[in-house]
Design an enzyme around this catalytic site. Structure first.
Site, PDB file in Angstrom:
ATOM      1  N   HIS A   1       0.779  -1.158   0.190  1.00  0.00           N
ATOM      2  CA  HIS A   1       0.131  -0.064   0.067  1.00  0.00           C
ATOM      3  C   HIS A   1       0.961   1.089  -0.110  1.00  0.00           C
ATOM      4  O   HIS A   1       2.106   1.085   0.249  1.00  0.00           O
ATOM      5  CB  HIS A   1      -0.956   0.048   1.069  1.00  0.00           C
TER       6      HIS A   1
ATOM      7  N   CYS B   1       3.818  -4.609   6.620  1.00  0.00           N
ATOM      8  CA  CYS B   1       3.146  -4.403   5.097  1.00  0.00           C
ATOM      9  C   CYS B   1       4.387  -3.895   4.166  1.00  0.00           C
ATOM     10  O   CYS B   1       5.440  -3.422   4.701  1.00  0.00           O
ATOM     11  CB  CYS B   1       2.157  -3.216   5.337  1.00  0.00           C
TER      12      CYS B   1
END
Length: 185
Positions: free
Chosen positions: A132, A149
């Site tokens: 992301h 992430c």
């Protein structure tokens, strides 16, 4: 009198193998979690992205041809990004990520607490591993600072988001992380 058709045992075995192969293909396509490649040296077709923590590079291919290369950030010590072969489960243009929902901490005084809105999020696991945008991370590719992430710049994340399809293969290498465990931005 009812007549039953006799089916040979070899046909039964073939049918059972086809059912198992279909179930495996569905699980890999639907992304029930991390999945290992079937064999070393297997050439994949379609969209395949390789993200290498050793070089902080993400290479995106379409049928073996490189179409994009990005600088990427990974999980900090204690929150290493898991290594493995994953499949895109879902995509969200905007997703709220919290350390509480990732089972990291719900204590706002804890240094690992976060409550962030991430854009252009491509989900790789049900436990919260995403690729992301991370506009709050000024050192993408230099310092690993996420809670697991994979960080991209906003522009790169948007391009990857637009290109990705559910079921695409994403290979994460050289992170030092294990499969599974909590992850977050």
């Amino acid at each position: 009198m009812v007549h039953q058709r006799q089916v040979s045992r070899s046909h039964e075995r073939v049918a059972a193998r086809l059912v198992l192969a279909g179930a495996l293909a569905a699980a890999l396509t639907l992304g029930t979690g991390p999945a290992r490649a079937a064999s070393v040296g297997h050439v994949s077709t379609g969209h395949v992205s390789t993200i290498d923590a050793a070089t902080h590079q993400m290479t995106v291919t379409d049928n073996g041809r490189t179409v994009m290369t990005f600088t990427a950030g990974f999980g900090k010590p204690g929150f290493r990004t898991p290594t493995g072969t994953f499949h895109v489960l879902d995509k969200d243009a905007v997703v709220r990520m919290t350390s509480c929902s990732a089972n990291i901490t719900c204590d706002p005084h804890d240094p690992n607490y976060y409550d962030l809105v991430a854009h252009w999020a491509v989900r790789l696991t049900d436990s919260g591993l995403f690729v992301h945008a991370a506009p709050w991370d000024p050192a993408i590719g230099q310092v690993d600072s996420s809670h697991g992430c994979i960080h991209l710049s906003t522009e790169d994340a948007r391009r990857f988001y637009d290109f990705s399809r559910v079921g695409d293969t994403v290979i994460v290498e050289n992170t030092g992380g294990l499969d599974g465990g909590p992850s977050g931005p």
